[in-house]
Motif scaffolding. Structure first.
Motif, PDB file in Angstrom:
ATOM      1  N   ILE A  44       0.833  -1.203   0.000  1.00 12.96           N
ATOM      2  CA  ILE A  44       0.000   0.000   0.000  1.00 12.96           C
ATOM      3  C   ILE A  44       0.872   1.259   0.000  1.00 12.96           C
ATOM      4  CG2 ILE A  44      -1.631   1.350   1.388  1.00 12.96           C
ATOM      5  CD1 ILE A  44      -2.838  -1.352   2.284  1.00 12.96           C
ATOM      6  N   ALA A  45       1.937   1.232   0.802  1.00 10.91           N
ATOM      7  CA  ALA A  45       2.842   2.385   0.850  1.00 10.91           C
ATOM      8  C   ALA A  45       3.523   2.598  -0.500  1.00 10.91           C
ATOM      9  CB  ALA A  45       3.888   2.183   1.948  1.00 10.91           C
ATOM     10  N   LEU A  46       3.931   1.521  -1.167  1.00 12.80           N
ATOM     11  CA  LEU A  46       4.556   1.644  -2.489  1.00 12.80           C
ATOM     12  C   LEU A  46       3.580   2.241  -3.505  1.00 12.80           C
ATOM     13  CD1 LEU A  46       6.534  -1.730  -2.688  1.00 12.80           C
ATOM     14  CD2 LEU A  46       7.494   0.575  -2.455  1.00 12.80           C
ATOM     15  N   ALA A  47       2.322   1.807  -3.448  1.00 10.61           N
ATOM     16  CA  ALA A  47       1.312   2.358  -4.347  1.00 10.61           C
ATOM     17  C   ALA A  47       1.119   3.852  -4.097  1.00 10.61           C
ATOM     18  CB  ALA A  47      -0.012   1.614  -4.165  1.00 10.61           C
ATOM     19  N   ASN A  48       1.085   4.235  -2.823  1.00  8.24           N
ATOM     20  CA  ASN A  48       0.996   5.658  -2.483  1.00  8.24           C
ATOM     21  C   ASN A  48       2.212   6.408  -3.001  1.00  8.24           C
ATOM     22  OD1 ASN A  48      -1.248   6.670  -0.219  1.00  8.24           O
ATOM     23  ND2 ASN A  48      -1.002   4.456  -0.342  1.00  8.24           N
ATOM     24  N   GLY A  49       3.383   5.768  -2.891  1.00  5.52           N
ATOM     25  CA  GLY A  49       4.606   6.392  -3.386  1.00  5.52           C
ATOM     26  C   GLY A  49       4.549   6.663  -4.877  1.00  5.52           C
ATOM     27  N   VAL A  50       3.961   5.743  -5.634  1.00  2.65           N
ATOM     28  CA  VAL A  50       3.809   5.939  -7.082  1.00  2.65           C
ATOM     29  C   VAL A  50       2.949   7.162  -7.362  1.00  2.65           C
ATOM     30  CG1 VAL A  50       2.779   4.970  -9.182  1.00  2.65           C
ATOM     31  CG2 VAL A  50       4.158   3.523  -7.690  1.00  2.65           C
ATOM     32  N   PHE A  51       1.824   7.283  -6.656  1.00  4.13           N
ATOM     33  CA  PHE A  51       0.934   8.426  -6.855  1.00  4.13           C
ATOM     34  C   PHE A  51       1.595   9.734  -6.421  1.00  4.13           C
ATOM     35  CE2 PHE A  51      -2.707   5.267  -6.498  1.00  4.13           C
ATOM     36  CZ  PHE A  51      -2.986   5.322  -7.856  1.00  4.13           C
ATOM     37  N   ILE A  52       2.316   9.689  -5.312  1.00  7.73           N
ATOM     38  CA  ILE A  52       2.999  10.887  -4.815  1.00  7.73           C
ATOM     39  C   ILE A  52       4.033  11.359  -5.838  1.00  7.73           C
ATOM     40  CG2 ILE A  52       4.592  11.763  -3.061  1.00  7.73           C
ATOM     41  CD1 ILE A  52       3.181   9.825  -1.084  1.00  7.73           C
ATOM     42  N   ALA A  53       4.856  10.437  -6.318  1.00 11.61           N
ATOM     43  CA  ALA A  53       5.893  10.796  -7.291  1.00 11.61           C
ATOM     44  C   ALA A  53       5.280  11.335  -8.575  1.00 11.61           C
ATOM     45  CB  ALA A  53       6.767   9.575  -7.592  1.00 11.61           C
ATOM     46  N   ALA A  54       4.215  10.692  -9.048  1.00 16.24           N
ATOM     47  CA  ALA A  54       3.574  11.134 -10.284  1.00 16.24           C
ATOM     48  C   ALA A  54       2.954  12.517 -10.122  1.00 16.24           C
ATOM     49  CB  ALA A  54       2.508  10.121 -10.708  1.00 16.24           C
ATOM     50  N   ALA A  55       2.266  12.737  -9.006  1.00 12.77           N
ATOM     51  CA  ALA A  55       1.602  14.018  -8.788  1.00 12.77           C
ATOM     52  C   ALA A  55       2.606  15.155  -8.622  1.00 12.77           C
ATOM     53  CB  ALA A  55       0.693  13.934  -7.556  1.00 12.77           C
ATOM     54  N   PHE A  56       3.636  14.928  -7.798  1.00 16.96           N
ATOM     55  CA  PHE A  56       4.593  15.993  -7.517  1.00 16.96           C
ATOM     56  C   PHE A  56       5.516  16.271  -8.690  1.00 16.96           C
ATOM     57  CE2 PHE A  56       4.556  15.910  -2.573  1.00 16.96           C
ATOM     58  CZ  PHE A  56       3.192  16.145  -2.618  1.00 16.96           C
ATOM     59  N   SER A  57       5.932  15.238  -9.415  1.00 13.27           N
ATOM     60  CA  SER A  57       6.807  15.456 -10.573  1.00 13.27           C
ATOM     61  C   SER A  57       6.029  16.121 -11.702  1.00 13.27           C
ATOM     62  CB  SER A  57       7.412  14.142 -11.056  1.00 13.27           C
ATOM     63  OG  SER A  57       6.403  13.228 -11.451  1.00 13.27           O
ATOM     64  N   GLY A  58       4.763  15.733 -11.865  1.00  9.71           N
ATOM     65  CA  GLY A  58       3.926  16.385 -12.885  1.00  9.71           C
ATOM     66  C   GLY A  58       3.728  17.846 -12.581  1.00  9.71           C
ATOM     67  N   LEU A  59       3.559  18.165 -11.306  1.00 16.92           N
ATOM     68  CA  LEU A  59       3.387  19.563 -10.906  1.00 16.92           C
ATOM     69  C   LEU A  59       4.646  20.369 -11.210  1.00 16.92           C
ATOM     70  CD1 LEU A  59       1.621  21.651  -9.262  1.00 16.92           C
ATOM     71  CD2 LEU A  59       2.925  20.941  -7.265  1.00 16.92           C
ATOM     72  N   ALA A  60       5.810  19.761 -11.002  1.00 14.28           N
ATOM     73  CA  ALA A  60       7.072  20.464 -11.212  1.00 14.28           C
ATOM     74  C   ALA A  60       7.297  20.821 -12.681  1.00 14.28           C
ATOM     75  CB  ALA A  60       8.237  19.619 -10.697  1.00 14.28           C
ATOM     76  N   LEU A  61       6.633  20.089 -13.592  1.00 13.24           N
ATOM     77  CA  LEU A  61       6.814  20.347 -15.021  1.00 13.24           C
ATOM     78  C   LEU A  61       5.974  21.511 -15.524  1.00 13.24           C
ATOM     79  CD1 LEU A  61       6.830  16.663 -16.378  1.00 13.24           C
ATOM     80  CD2 LEU A  61       8.800  18.174 -16.004  1.00 13.24           C
ATOM     81  N   VAL A  62       5.021  21.944 -14.729  1.00  9.28           N
ATOM     82  CA  VAL A  62       4.151  23.056 -15.139  1.00  9.28           C
ATOM     83  C   VAL A  62       4.808  24.371 -14.746  1.00  9.28           C
ATOM     84  CG1 VAL A  62       1.872  24.101 -14.894  1.00  9.28           C
ATOM     85  CG2 VAL A  62       2.113  21.614 -14.837  1.00  9.28           C
ATOM     86  N   ASP A  63       5.032  25.253 -15.731  1.00  6.25           N
ATOM     87  CA  ASP A  63       5.725  26.515 -15.435  1.00  6.25           C
ATOM     88  C   ASP A  63       4.837  27.737 -15.617  1.00  6.25           C
ATOM     89  OD1 ASP A  63       5.460  26.481 -18.134  1.00  6.25           O
ATOM     90  OD2 ASP A  63       7.602  26.579 -18.598  1.00  6.25           O
ATOM     91  N   SER A  64       3.539  27.535 -15.872  1.00  4.83           N
ATOM     92  CA  SER A  64       2.613  28.650 -16.027  1.00  4.83           C
ATOM     93  C   SER A  64       1.861  28.875 -14.724  1.00  4.83           C
ATOM     94  CB  SER A  64       1.622  28.359 -17.154  1.00  4.83           C
ATOM     95  OG  SER A  64       0.566  29.305 -17.149  1.00  4.83           O
ATOM     96  N   GLN A  65       1.938  30.088 -14.192  1.00  6.07           N
ATOM     97  CA  GLN A  65       1.260  30.397 -12.937  1.00  6.07           C
ATOM     98  C   GLN A  65      -0.253  30.268 -13.058  1.00  6.07           C
ATOM     99  OE1 GLN A  65       2.515  30.975  -9.836  1.00  6.07           O
ATOM    100  NE2 GLN A  65       4.454  30.360 -10.775  1.00  6.07           N
ATOM    101  N   ASN A  66      -0.813  30.667 -14.207  1.00  8.57           N
ATOM    102  CA  ASN A  66      -2.263  30.563 -14.388  1.00  8.57           C
ATOM    103  C   ASN A  66      -2.713  29.104 -14.440  1.00  8.57           C
ATOM    104  OD1 ASN A  66      -2.871  33.279 -14.364  1.00  8.57           O
ATOM    105  ND2 ASN A  66      -2.663  33.528 -16.575  1.00  8.57           N
ATOM    106  N   VAL A  67      -1.947  28.260 -15.137  1.00  7.48           N
ATOM    107  CA  VAL A  67      -2.278  26.837 -15.187  1.00  7.48           C
ATOM    108  C   VAL A  67      -2.198  26.227 -13.798  1.00  7.48           C
ATOM    109  CG1 VAL A  67      -1.548  24.585 -16.047  1.00  7.48           C
ATOM    110  CG2 VAL A  67      -1.556  26.555 -17.579  1.00  7.48           C
ATOM    111  N   LEU A  68      -1.142  26.573 -13.058  1.00  3.92           N
ATOM    112  CA  LEU A  68      -1.010  26.085 -11.685  1.00  3.92           C
ATOM    113  C   LEU A  68      -2.178  26.549 -10.821  1.00  3.92           C
ATOM    114  CD1 LEU A  68       2.826  26.562 -11.071  1.00  3.92           C
ATOM    115  CD2 LEU A  68       1.588  24.392 -11.173  1.00  3.92           C
ATOM    116  N   ALA A  69      -2.609  27.787 -11.045  1.00  2.00           N
ATOM    117  CA  ALA A  69      -3.719  28.323 -10.253  1.00  2.00           C
ATOM    118  C   ALA A  69      -5.013  27.554 -10.525  1.00  2.00           C
ATOM    119  CB  ALA A  69      -3.916  29.803 -10.566  1.00  2.00           C
TER     120      ALA A  69
END
Length: 205
Positions: A44-69
């Motif tokens: 279960i922790a590994l599955a959560n880790g996959v989602f955490i990594a995907a969500a946070f790394s995807g967020l880091a790729l977005v460089d538009s403030q309006n899109v982030l908002a």
């Protein structure tokens, strides 16, 4: 540090809400003991880790403030919704985790835990929403959040596995669970409202 404490509190309280993963741990621990159930916990922790990594790394790729908002706005709405659901939840542990479920191995439970975590859409939605509220965090801080969340998920699940191996701790948790859920609902809802306010402020600039 204030942001870290708020995020850590919101994540941990949301983690306390019983779901499919929680009852899988309870059932496995009650039937086969906590050592066997530790495989489920790690999965279960590994599955959560996959989602955490995907969500946070995807967020880091977005460089538009309006899109982030806009992402933060959607995430805030989902967290508010989750808070309302938590507040209205009625959960009982009665009868959960009792009885034999057949011969089980640690590796089998690891697979079951991983599948349970990956196939739970609420896990993906929660981490995407949480990541959206952290649009201003640096990559290093996001990595710290990710490691912390993975560690807390694993530690909490192992605690549940050990505690739920006997009826007395399960009965105690059943008594305090309604109050925990109410508090969790309020905290998650407030976190979502804060995200909504920040997103609206960015979009109105």
């Amino acid at each position: 540090m204030d942001q870290f404490l708020v995020v850590a509190l919101a994540h941990f309280l949301a983690l306390l809400i019983p779901g499919v993963d929680f009852f899988l741990i309870v059932r496995t621990s009650a039937a086969h003991g906590w050592r066997s159930a530790s495989g489920t916990c790690l999965g279960i922790a590994l599955a959560n880790g996959v989602f955490i990594a995907a969500a946070f790394s995807g967020l880091a790729l977005v460089d538009s403030q309006n899109v982030l908002a806009w992402i933060e706005l959607a995430g805030g709405l989902f967290l508010v919704y989750m808070g309302i659901v938590f507040w209205r939840a009625r959960v009982s542990l009665a009868g959960k985790g009792d009885g034999a479920v057949g011969r089980s191995t640690w590796l089998k439970n690891l697979g079951l835990g991983t599948a349970s975590g990956l196939l739970n859409p609420k896990n993906a939605l929660f981490y995407v929403s949480l990541a959206a509220t952290l649009s201003s965090a640096s990559p290093a801080l996001l990595a710290l959040y990710g490691v912390w969340m993975f560690s807390i998920v694993l530690a909490w699940d192992l605690f549940v596995a050990v505690a739920m191996g006997s009826r007395r701790p399960r009965a105690l948790l059943a008594r305090v669970l309604p109050g925990i859920i109410k508090v969790a609902g309020i905290v998650v809802m407030l976190f979502g409202i804060g995200a909504l306010a920040a997103a609206v402020g960015t979009l109105m600039r």
